[in-house]
Design an enzyme around this catalytic site. Structure first.
Site, PDB file in Angstrom:
ATOM      1  N   TYR A  30       5.033 -48.341  22.415  1.00 18.83           N
ATOM      2  CA  TYR A  30       3.974 -48.994  23.365  1.00 18.83           C
ATOM      3  C   TYR A  30       2.319 -49.643  22.645  1.00 18.83           C
ATOM      4  O   TYR A  30       1.802 -50.132  23.167  1.00 18.83           O
ATOM      5  CB  TYR A  30       3.199 -47.777  25.016  1.00 18.83           C
ATOM      6  CG  TYR A  30       2.156 -48.009  25.832  1.00 18.83           C
ATOM      7  CD1 TYR A  30       2.959 -48.555  27.026  1.00 18.83           C
ATOM      8  CD2 TYR A  30       1.094 -47.014  25.159  1.00 18.83           C
ATOM      9  CE1 TYR A  30       1.489 -48.735  27.360  1.00 18.83           C
ATOM     10  CE2 TYR A  30       0.127 -47.296  26.479  1.00 18.83           C
ATOM     11  CZ  TYR A  30       0.592 -47.865  27.743  1.00 18.83           C
ATOM     12  OH  TYR A  30      -0.454 -47.855  28.457  1.00 18.83           O
ATOM     13  N   LYS A  79       0.679 -53.102  23.228  1.00 16.16           N
ATOM     14  CA  LYS A  79      -1.002 -53.042  23.767  1.00 16.16           C
ATOM     15  C   LYS A  79      -1.858 -53.348  22.444  1.00 16.16           C
ATOM     16  O   LYS A  79      -2.712 -54.443  22.704  1.00 16.16           O
ATOM     17  CB  LYS A  79      -1.465 -51.412  23.926  1.00 16.16           C
ATOM     18  CG  LYS A  79      -0.857 -50.861  25.419  1.00 16.16           C
ATOM     19  CD  LYS A  79      -1.148 -52.371  26.769  1.00 16.16           C
ATOM     20  CE  LYS A  79      -0.083 -51.391  27.832  1.00 16.16           C
ATOM     21  NZ  LYS A  79      -0.793 -52.178  28.946  1.00 16.16           N
TER      22      LYS A  79
HETATM   23  P1  NAP Z   1       2.293 -47.774  36.791  1.00 18.05           P
HETATM   24  O1  NAP Z   1       1.086 -46.462  37.779  1.00 18.05           O
HETATM   25  O2  NAP Z   1       3.300 -47.406  36.528  1.00 18.05           O
HETATM   26  O3  NAP Z   1       2.625 -48.886  37.768  1.00 18.05           O
HETATM   27  C1  NAP Z   1       2.595 -50.207  36.931  1.00 18.05           C
HETATM   28  C2  NAP Z   1       3.225 -50.902  38.447  1.00 18.05           C
HETATM   29  O4  NAP Z   1       4.444 -52.110  37.606  1.00 18.05           O
HETATM   30  C3  NAP Z   1       4.354 -50.640  38.870  1.00 18.05           C
HETATM   31  O5  NAP Z   1       4.081 -50.730  40.056  1.00 18.05           O
HETATM   32  C4  NAP Z   1       5.805 -51.688  38.276  1.00 18.05           C
HETATM   33  O6  NAP Z   1       6.725 -50.928  39.081  1.00 18.05           O
HETATM   34  C5  NAP Z   1       5.428 -52.506  37.618  1.00 18.05           C
HETATM   35  N1  NAP Z   1       6.000 -53.026  36.654  1.00 18.05           N
HETATM   36  C6  NAP Z   1       6.805 -52.300  35.574  1.00 18.05           C
HETATM   37  N2  NAP Z   1       7.511 -53.290  35.565  1.00 18.05           N
HETATM   38  C7  NAP Z   1       7.190 -54.116  35.821  1.00 18.05           C
HETATM   39  C8  NAP Z   1       7.563 -55.402  35.838  1.00 18.05           C
HETATM   40  N3  NAP Z   1       8.680 -56.429  34.326  1.00 18.05           N
HETATM   41  N4  NAP Z   1       7.868 -56.451  36.185  1.00 18.05           N
HETATM   42  C9  NAP Z   1       6.748 -56.670  37.052  1.00 18.05           C
HETATM   43  N5  NAP Z   1       5.831 -55.168  37.507  1.00 18.05           N
HETATM   44  C10 NAP Z   1       6.842 -54.295  36.851  1.00 18.05           C
HETATM   45  O7  NAP Z   1       1.364 -48.204  35.528  1.00 18.05           O
HETATM   46  P2  NAP Z   1      -0.432 -47.711  35.681  1.00 18.05           P
HETATM   47  O8  NAP Z   1      -0.702 -46.470  35.083  1.00 18.05           O
HETATM   48  O9  NAP Z   1      -1.076 -48.657  37.052  1.00 18.05           O
HETATM   49  O10 NAP Z   1      -0.917 -48.884  34.715  1.00 18.05           O
HETATM   50  C11 NAP Z   1      -1.117 -50.172  34.730  1.00 18.05           C
HETATM   51  C12 NAP Z   1      -1.487 -51.231  33.249  1.00 18.05           C
HETATM   52  O11 NAP Z   1      -2.332 -49.770  32.985  1.00 18.05           O
HETATM   53  C13 NAP Z   1      -0.235 -50.881  32.320  1.00 18.05           C
HETATM   54  O12 NAP Z   1       0.204 -52.401  31.462  1.00 18.05           O
HETATM   55  C14 NAP Z   1      -0.469 -49.885  31.903  1.00 18.05           C
HETATM   56  O13 NAP Z   1      -0.141 -49.790  30.511  1.00 18.05           O
HETATM   57  C15 NAP Z   1      -1.962 -49.784  31.611  1.00 18.05           C
HETATM   58  N6  NAP Z   1      -2.666 -48.704  30.953  1.00 18.05           N
HETATM   59  C16 NAP Z   1      -2.421 -47.417  32.178  1.00 18.05           C
HETATM   60  C17 NAP Z   1      -3.317 -45.839  31.106  1.00 18.05           C
HETATM   61  C18 NAP Z   1      -2.882 -44.724  32.272  1.00 18.05           C
HETATM   62  O14 NAP Z   1      -2.932 -43.825  32.395  1.00 18.05           O
HETATM   63  N7  NAP Z   1      -2.659 -44.895  33.869  1.00 18.05           N
HETATM   64  C19 NAP Z   1      -3.803 -46.259  30.391  1.00 18.05           C
HETATM   65  C20 NAP Z   1      -3.997 -47.232  29.394  1.00 18.05           C
HETATM   66  C21 NAP Z   1      -3.384 -48.427  29.771  1.00 18.05           C
HETATM   67  P3  NAP Z   1       7.933 -49.852  38.585  1.00 18.05           P
HETATM   68  O15 NAP Z   1       6.772 -48.470  39.297  1.00 18.05           O
HETATM   69  O16 NAP Z   1       9.199 -49.902  39.758  1.00 18.05           O
HETATM   70  O17 NAP Z   1       8.566 -49.758  37.724  1.00 18.05           O
END
Ligand code: NAP
Length: 246
Positions: free
Chosen positions: A154, A158
């Site tokens: 990861y 990133k």
């Molecule tokens: P999340 O709740 O898991 O939402 C991510 C979404 O992307 C889900 O709907 C997922 O679908 C979808 N997805 C996964 N694989 C995909 C693909 N191949 N093609 C299209 N869509 C896909 O994540 P989040 O926490 O909102 O995070 C969003 C972004 O912020 C990510 O890039 C994550 O790395 C980044 N981020 C998050 C955090 C945090 O603390 N939450 C911190 C730093 C960075 P499925 O559920 O079906 O997999």
């Protein structure tokens, strides 16, 4: 409303940070193209946003599938005429120590988190070039800046996204296109919900603000980067992490 007539494409838009970004841009008048991998969830979010008066169009796609991504972008351009804002937000984790990491776990995280952004940027840039306008925001992570145990795949994806964004920012700046990253810290979403309680507590201990972030707090920074107020900002990484990493 600052984004009337604008078209915003958000990946990973059916929950968490992506859903909040789509809503925030939509509330400012943008037509939002929602991209996600699961049709059912995606349709529900599109319905919810439409009921709130936002023009939301769902597209089921796996961001790592370059042929599908090209088709989605072509369909959006042919029906809506443009993509002004591209938000590469879709991302996954497959956490484990490197010694135990399977090759598939490494490849999948890089394919989705990094190649997904490459696929969409490459496909959408032609139309942005023609318009001599565009805003690309790639959602990185605090982990890409500071590293984290159990997240070599990861963190690599990133950190790679940050280097990718800075390089692309230099390539496209003369065409009026900006490329920036937002690096969230710990944000309360379905992605972080599934972490064990002791891991959540360990995060809380190193966050000076002593709370987790909200998806909308990331979305508002994305909105700013898409706005005219951010016209002279490119190649930057904006952290939204409650002071977790400075
Ligand atoms: P999340 O709740 O898991 O939402 C991510 C979404 O992307 C889900 O709907 C997922 O679908 C979808 N997805 C996964 N694989 C995909 C693909 N191949 N093609 C299209 N869509 C896909 O994540 P989040 O926490 O909102 O995070 C969003 C972004 O912020 C990510 O890039 C994550 O790395 C980044 N981020 C998050 C955090 C945090 O603390 N939450 C911190 C730093 C960075 P499925 O559920 O079906 O997999």
């Amino acid at each position: 409303m600052i984004f009337k007539e604008r078209v915003s494409l958000v990946t990973g838009a059916s929950q968490g940070i992506g859903e909040a970004i789509a809503e925030e841009l939509g509330r400012e008048g943008a037509t939002v193209v929602l991209v996600d991998i699961q049709k059912e969830k995606l349709d529900q979010v599109a319905e919810r946003l439409s009921a709130a008066g936002i023009k939301a169009i769902p597209f089921e796609a796996d961001v790592s599938d370059s042929a599908r991504v090209t088709r989605v972008v072509e369909e959006v351009i042919s029906s809506l005429g443009r993509i002004d804002h591209l938000i590469n937000n879709a991302g996954i984790t497959r956490d484990t120590l490197l010694l135990r990491m399977k090759e598939e776990e490494w490849d999948l995280v890089l394919q989705i988190n990094l190649k997904g952004a490459f696929n969409f940027c490459r496909a959408a840039l032609k139309s942005m070039f023609n318009a001599r306008y565009g805003r690309i925001v790639n959602i990185a992570s605090v982990v890409g800046l500071m590293g984290n145990v159990g997240q070599t795949n990861y963190a690599a994806s990133k950190a790679g996204l940050i280097g990718f964004s800075k390089s692309l920012a230099r390539e496209v700046a003369p065409r009026g296109i900006t490329v920036n990253c937002v690096a969230p810290g710990y944000i309360a979403t379905p992605m972080t919900e599934k972490l064990p309680e002791e891991v959540k507590k360990a995060f809380l201990d190193i966050i000076p603000m002593k709370r987790f972030g909200l998806p909308v707090e990331v979305a508002r920074v994305v909105k700013f980067l898409c706005s005219d107020d951010a016209a002279y900002i490119t190649g930057q990484v904006i952290s939204v992490n409650g002071g977790m990493y400075m």
